[in-house]
Design an enzyme around this catalytic site. Structure first.
Site, PDB file in Angstrom:
ATOM      1  N   ASP A 194     -11.280  63.534  16.567  1.00 19.67           N
ATOM      2  CA  ASP A 194     -10.768  62.745  17.682  1.00 19.67           C
ATOM      3  C   ASP A 194      -9.315  62.404  17.362  1.00 19.67           C
ATOM      4  O   ASP A 194      -9.043  61.573  16.495  1.00 19.67           O
ATOM      5  CB  ASP A 194     -11.624  61.475  17.821  1.00 19.67           C
ATOM      6  CG  ASP A 194     -11.342  60.712  19.100  1.00 19.67           C
ATOM      7  OD1 ASP A 194     -10.311  60.970  19.747  1.00 19.67           O
ATOM      8  OD2 ASP A 194     -12.163  59.839  19.450  1.00 19.67           O
ATOM      9  N   ASP A 205      -6.052  61.388  24.882  1.00 17.41           N
ATOM     10  CA  ASP A 205      -7.135  61.019  23.969  1.00 17.41           C
ATOM     11  C   ASP A 205      -8.237  62.049  24.204  1.00 17.41           C
ATOM     12  O   ASP A 205      -8.848  62.065  25.279  1.00 17.41           O
ATOM     13  CB  ASP A 205      -7.607  59.597  24.310  1.00 17.41           C
ATOM     14  CG  ASP A 205      -8.701  59.098  23.387  1.00 17.41           C
ATOM     15  OD1 ASP A 205      -9.136  59.844  22.490  1.00 17.41           O
ATOM     16  OD2 ASP A 205      -9.136  57.937  23.588  1.00 17.41           O
ATOM     17  N   HIS A 274     -12.943  54.790  28.470  1.00 19.50           N
ATOM     18  CA  HIS A 274     -12.046  53.661  28.723  1.00 19.50           C
ATOM     19  C   HIS A 274     -10.846  54.070  29.563  1.00 19.50           C
ATOM     20  O   HIS A 274     -10.431  55.222  29.524  1.00 19.50           O
ATOM     21  CB  HIS A 274     -11.554  53.093  27.388  1.00 19.50           C
ATOM     22  CG  HIS A 274     -11.095  54.160  26.422  1.00 19.50           C
ATOM     23  ND1 HIS A 274      -9.797  54.560  26.307  1.00 19.50           N
ATOM     24  CD2 HIS A 274     -11.791  54.945  25.542  1.00 19.50           C
ATOM     25  CE1 HIS A 274      -9.700  55.526  25.404  1.00 19.50           C
ATOM     26  NE2 HIS A 274     -10.906  55.800  24.926  1.00 19.50           N
ATOM     27  N   HIS A 282      -6.994  51.259  25.092  1.00 22.67           N
ATOM     28  CA  HIS A 282      -8.117  50.663  25.824  1.00 22.67           C
ATOM     29  C   HIS A 282      -7.542  49.653  26.805  1.00 22.67           C
ATOM     30  O   HIS A 282      -7.257  48.511  26.453  1.00 22.67           O
ATOM     31  CB  HIS A 282      -9.118  49.998  24.875  1.00 22.67           C
ATOM     32  CG  HIS A 282      -9.921  50.991  24.096  1.00 22.67           C
ATOM     33  ND1 HIS A 282     -11.223  50.785  23.718  1.00 22.67           N
ATOM     34  CD2 HIS A 282      -9.623  52.221  23.641  1.00 22.67           C
ATOM     35  CE1 HIS A 282     -11.670  51.845  23.055  1.00 22.67           C
ATOM     36  NE2 HIS A 282     -10.707  52.726  22.987  1.00 22.67           N
ATOM     37  N   GLU A 307     -15.505  59.940  27.432  1.00 25.48           N
ATOM     38  CA  GLU A 307     -16.048  60.389  26.150  1.00 25.48           C
ATOM     39  C   GLU A 307     -17.505  59.991  26.050  1.00 25.48           C
ATOM     40  O   GLU A 307     -17.898  58.934  26.527  1.00 25.48           O
ATOM     41  CB  GLU A 307     -15.253  59.814  24.980  1.00 25.48           C
ATOM     42  CG  GLU A 307     -15.179  58.312  24.914  1.00 25.48           C
ATOM     43  CD  GLU A 307     -14.285  57.844  23.761  1.00 25.48           C
ATOM     44  OE1 GLU A 307     -14.408  58.413  22.656  1.00 25.48           O
ATOM     45  OE2 GLU A 307     -13.483  56.926  23.971  1.00 25.48           O
ATOM     46  N   GLU A 402     -14.646  64.541  24.385  1.00 27.90           N
ATOM     47  CA  GLU A 402     -13.818  63.607  25.151  1.00 27.90           C
ATOM     48  C   GLU A 402     -12.627  64.315  25.797  1.00 27.90           C
ATOM     49  O   GLU A 402     -12.006  65.177  25.189  1.00 27.90           O
ATOM     50  CB  GLU A 402     -13.283  62.517  24.201  1.00 27.90           C
ATOM     51  CG  GLU A 402     -12.284  61.552  24.833  1.00 27.90           C
ATOM     52  CD  GLU A 402     -11.881  60.434  23.884  1.00 27.90           C
ATOM     53  OE1 GLU A 402     -11.890  60.646  22.663  1.00 27.90           O
ATOM     54  OE2 GLU A 402     -11.568  59.345  24.388  1.00 27.90           O
TER      55      GLU A 402
HETATM   56 CO   LIG Z   1     -11.164  57.558  23.436  1.00 29.50          CO
END
Ligand SMILES: [Co+2]
Length: 421
Positions: A194, A205, A274, A282, A307, A402
């Site tokens: 990640d 992300d 998020h 976030h 994700e 994700e």
């Molecule tokens: Co994330």
């Protein structure tokens, strides 16, 4: 204007470590790569002959070394996957008003697409070199240095968006090696890679899972398809709880047999996607991955990280293990500090990360030493938040996929989509 204009490669403390990591990696390389190298040489000769007639676009090297900005001389970076909105929102595709809104946002879209192109190229390369026996630290440093190079890292304007998560097995997220960690990647490991890239704080992300043992394939497929289902369900005016329900339905339709025992894959109920805003990973809205979530709606112009985490354990994580990840609290204003060491560390954080997440290794490559007490002071003062590893039951396995999506006025763009996932 940023003095962090100095190329990150110029930080002397890092040089040796990087070389060592690269040497150790080289020792692990297979003949498969030699074949590729020869192919590259042959191709280059061919290109040279051709180039007299027509100027060609530069091509990425292997290992990657050319900043993506140079690979797209037009300055336009590739659009992500486009998905149309459904039902009540079909009208948006052709709305002249919505199209005009998008024209105004074009430079911003282009910046985040540049970050996404770096993500795609870096993950492609990392997949090629990944193998059991690698030191996790080497894996992370190689990945991070490749991001820095391809994104033309420059202070807070372009670079790594957060620490390289490489959580193993029952650890779902927020694990990266601290300095001196001797963890070696194993054949039977399930690793969630990640990592994040950003341009001007616009964060991509995006994560995938690596397993060498094909026994884990259904576990990986569960979260890959659950994430795709979440992306499909997402849209302007869609309730977050509906996205969660769609994700869980797909995730829990999978079973995986591990060493003779069958598990129904569970969505981890206390992990979420998020919303994302500039320099804020976030940004306030959570995208559940089980049913029964909030009725809050997704809105036009928002970025979301979709994700999902599939687990053979309890489907519930708790904080455990040594902390590596930290992030400045986005909403905290100026807090006067008396302790000089804490004050100085905060200055380093402000200058290099601002409100982006960082890890201990990132502080050390900037030359910070003996900073742990000062870091604890900043955490105790509520200025910095520690983000410890999140773990399910020991012995269980977790997979994650994700993507970052953008709810454009006329359509949904899966910014980080690649031909891999
Ligand atoms: Co994330």
């Amino acid at each position: 204007m940023e003095e962090a204009n100095v190329p990150v490669e110029a930080v002397p403390a890092e040089e040796n470590g990087v070389e060592e990591a690269t040497d150790r990696l080289a020792a692990l390389q297979t003949d498969a790569n030699d074949g590729k190298d020869n192919g590259e040489v042959a191709k280059k000769k061919k290109r040279k002959n051709k180039s007299k007639k027509k100027k060609e676009l530069p091509e990425q090297t292997n290992p990657p070394s050319i900043p993506v900005a140079e690979l797209f001389p037009s300055g336009e970076f590739p659009e992500g996957e486009i998905q149309q909105y459904k039902d009540d929102n079909l009208w948006r595709v052709t709305s002249e008003e919505k199209r005009e809104l998008e024209r105004l946002q074009k430079p911003m879209y282009n910046s985040v697409r540049r970050a996404a192109e770096v993500h795609r190229q870096v993950r492609k390369y990392i997949r090629e070199i990944l193998k059991p026996g690698m030191l996790m630290t080497d894996l992370c440093e190689t990945l991070e240095n490749t991001v820095r190079k391809l994104i033309s890292a420059n202070g807070l304007q372009a670079g790594i968006a957060f620490p390289t998560g490489c959580s193993l097995n029952w650890v779902a997220a927020h694990w990266t090696p601290n300095t001196g960690d001797k963890t070696v990647l194993q054949y039977d490991d399930v690793m969630k890679l990640d990592f994040g890239t950003h341009i001007d704080g616009l964060i991509v992300d995006c994560a995938f899972t690596v397993a060498f043992n094909p026994m884990f394939d259904p576990l990986l497929e569960a979260s890959r398809e659950a994430t795709n289902a979440g992306i499909k369900e997402s849209g302007i005016d869609v309730r977050l709880c509906d996205v969660g329900a769609a994700i869980q339905e797909v995730m829990e339709s999978y079973e995986v047999e591990i060493n003779g025992k069958t598990f129904q894959v569970k969505s981890i109920r206390n992990l979420n996607g998020h919303s994302i805003r500039p320099y804020q990973i976030h940004a306030g809205k959570s995208v559940p991955i089980v049913k029964g979530g909030e009725q809050t709606k997704m809105e036009e112009g928002e970025f979301f990280a979709i994700e999902t985490f599939g687990s053979t354990g309890k489907g519930y994580v708790r904080e455990d293990l040594e902390c590596s990840h930290y992030m400045k609290n986005f909403d905290v204003g100026h807090i006067p500090l008396r302790l000089p060491r804490a004050k100085q560390l905060l200055a380093t954080i402000n200058k290099n990360f601002s409100t982006l997440a960082f890890c201990r290794r990132y502080l050390e490559r900037l030359g910070e030493t003996k900073y742990l007490m000062a870091l604890k002071n900043l955490c105790d003062a509520g200025i910095v938040q520690p983000l410890p590893p999140l773990c399910d039951a020991r012995g269980s396995y977790i997979s994650q996929f994700e993507h970052t999506i953008l709810l454009r006025p006329t359509c949904k763009e899966v910014i980080s989509r690649g031909d891999d996932y």
